[in-house]
Enzyme design. Structure first.
Site, PDB file in Angstrom:
ATOM      1  N   HIS A 215       0.809  -1.218   0.000  1.00 46.90           N
ATOM      2  CA  HIS A 215       0.000   0.000   0.000  1.00 46.90           C
ATOM      3  C   HIS A 215       0.847   1.275   0.000  1.00 46.90           C
ATOM      4  CE1 HIS A 215       0.323  -0.309   4.546  1.00 46.90           C
ATOM      5  NE2 HIS A 215       0.457   0.994   4.403  1.00 46.90           N
ATOM      6  N   ASP A 248       0.161  -7.671   1.424  1.00 45.55           N
ATOM      7  CA  ASP A 248       0.579  -6.290   1.648  1.00 45.55           C
ATOM      8  C   ASP A 248       2.106  -6.163   1.716  1.00 45.55           C
ATOM      9  OD1 ASP A 248       0.269  -3.589   1.838  1.00 45.55           O
ATOM     10  OD2 ASP A 248      -0.174  -3.556   3.989  1.00 45.55           O
ATOM     11  N   SER A 331       4.486   2.854   7.737  1.00 52.30           N
ATOM     12  CA  SER A 331       4.233   1.663   6.926  1.00 52.30           C
ATOM     13  C   SER A 331       5.451   1.277   6.094  1.00 52.30           C
ATOM     14  CB  SER A 331       3.066   1.923   5.964  1.00 52.30           C
ATOM     15  OG  SER A 331       1.850   1.651   6.572  1.00 52.30           O
TER      16      SER A 331
END
Length: 489
Positions: A215, A248, A331
């Site tokens: 992402h 992910d 992230s």
């Protein structure tokens, strides 16, 4: 309703619903109109699962114009009466543990102008300076009054300036951070439509591969721009090598990579224990090279996450949970153990219910962060580097994704009216049928469809797993040899 195999839209997890740690936008310069809300952020809040809401951060406050404390008159009276020492001055309003306020305007997708990002940080530094000035003034007043009344010399003790006293152990947090920061990067991704944001990543090998979250880079995957900036400020263009939306995980590669890259050591995440120390490194809210600490607060936490667009399928992980402060922008960054080895990729957080910083809707850390175990991420990275596409283990059955609490139920129909159990697939060969409720996979209790998917994805195609299920009130156990699905389509 959806399936784990067929690639249809998947609602987020029913249990602990986190949000992927998204990238912040750069605060707008003073006096300018707030920037428009971006259409797409690199990470976003997890959409609620049917019947469930899958899963703030306050910056330093500044006190200005605070009224003087009431202690001045009492102190003077005390000194006049011969009392010594005088009572300390009253604590100013900013010192009572309250009065904090969020950092300025709400965060939006970042602009590629580094100067503007520094502006937001400068505002916080200015606020902190005002607080420091107020405290300094109070201390100066108290010291002056003490010298006037008592005439005593200062009894403060200065620390040694001997350089040897500043030597830090390599196993200390400072030592680990100094070693890991040069191998951690801030990733800037921009789509062909100009939308994008920032995230984090770390050096995976000496060939220039960087490991991060899908992402983080998804917006730049098709005709966009991608770059990675190291802690020394050097910036390199990069390209996407492969993405695994379901896991992910993504691998990017630096263009014209330097020859002195130092990959971070990878630990065995299966050996991690609850209570182990953790260190997270990344770029929360665009503040690169940020280091936070905590512990492993739980293992094998079933987590599903997806971006804010609502159009993407969910990602599933059997996550490591940590209370190290993780925020949007962390992230893709590494979660390290006490030796400085990578145990996971920081990927998602449980959002606060307050609606985010300054009403922005973008929440920060509440002490519930989730990382993809590095053993799984490493296997996915090898696949992506080798073939450019992920491979998923599957049982060949569609399961309900709503929260049940008593197992993962095989649906009556699959995606688009197809069969819920793939003919001659692993589940079919094991005798599983629509309506069966899977309650255990090996020794792990299964309470929902997402939990089952997360557990299956910790294995590889060809592995044999023991599945316990209920049919008509009776419990049965069968061995299932996992099949495979290539790609995210």
């Amino acid at each position: 309703m959806s399936t784990e195999n067929e690639g249809t839209s998947v609602p987020p997890a029913p249990s602990a619903p986190p949000v992927p740690v998204e990238s912040p936008a750069t605060p707008a310069p003073a006096g300018s109109a707030p920037p428009p809300e971006p259409a797409d952020a690199p990470t976003a809040v997890i959409p609620p699962v049917e019947g469930a809401a899958p899963g703030a951060h306050e910056g330093p406050g500044a006190a200005s114009g605070a009224a003087p404390g009431p202690g001045g008159q009492d102190e003077a009276a005390h000194a006049a009466s011969g009392g010594w020492p005088p009572p300390p001055p009253a604590v100013p309003p900013y010192g009572d543990g309250g009065g904090h306020h969020p950092w300025g305007a709400s965060y939006q997708a970042p602009e590629p102008t580094p100067g503007r990002r520094r502006g937001g940080l400068l505002a916080a530094v200015v606020a902190a300076a005002l607080i420091a000035g107020g405290v300094g003034g109070g201390i100066g007043y108290w010291a002056a009054e003490r010298n006037d009344d008592g005439g005593a010399d200062s009894t403060t003790v200065s620390a040694s300036d001997n350089p040897a006293d500043f030597k830090r152990d390599a196993a200390s947090v400072a030592g680990i951070a100094a070693n890991a920061l040069p191998s951690t990067v801030t990733i800037e991704a921009e789509g062909s439509d100009g939308e994008g944001g920032t995230g984090s990543g770390f050096v995976y090998d000496t060939q220039g591969h960087i490991l991060t979250n899908n992402h983080v880079v998804a917006s730049a995957a098709d005709g966009g721009k991608l770059s990675a900036t190291f802690s020394n400020g050097k910036k390199y263009d990069a390209e996407v090598i492969g993405r695994a939306q379901g896991y992910d995980v993504a691998v990017i590669k630096l263009k014209n990579a330097p020859s002195n890259l130092k990959p971070l050591q990878l630990a065995n995440s299966d050996k991690v224990a609850v209570g182990d120390a953790t260190i997270a490194i990344g770029a929360p809210f665009g503040l690169s090279n940020t280091v936070t600490t905590g512990i492993v607060s739980a293992k094998n936490r079933p987590v599903a996450s997806s971006d804010s667009s609502g159009s993407s399928k969910a990602s599933y992980m059997n996550a490591l949970q940590t209370d190290a402060s993780i925020n949007p922008g962390n992230s893709g960054g590494p979660l390290l153990d006490a030796r400085g080895a990578v145990i996971g990729i920081n990927s998602a957080i449980q959002p606060a219910s307050s609606g985010g910083i300054a009403g922005s809707g973008q929440s920060g850390s509440v002490g519930l962060g989730f990382a993809i175990p590095i053993n799984q991420a490493k296997n996915v990275a090898k696949q992506l580097i080798k073939t450019g596409q992920p491979v998923y283990p599957v049982i060949g059955a569609s399961v309900a994704l709503d929260e049940q609490g008593d197992g993962a139920k095989i649906t009556e129909q699959g995606a688009g009216g197809s069969s819920a159990v793939t003919a001659n697939g692993p589940a079919d060969k094991a005798g599983l049928k629509p309506g069966d409720v899977i309650t255990k996979l090996d020794d792990t209790v299964i309470d929902s469809g997402p939990t089952l998917i997360g557990q299956i994805w910790t294995h590889k195609p060809g592995d044999t797993v023991k599945i316990t299920y209920k049919r008509g009130g009776a419990e049965h156990t069968v061995d299932v040899v996992l099949g495979e699905r290539k790609g995210d389509s």
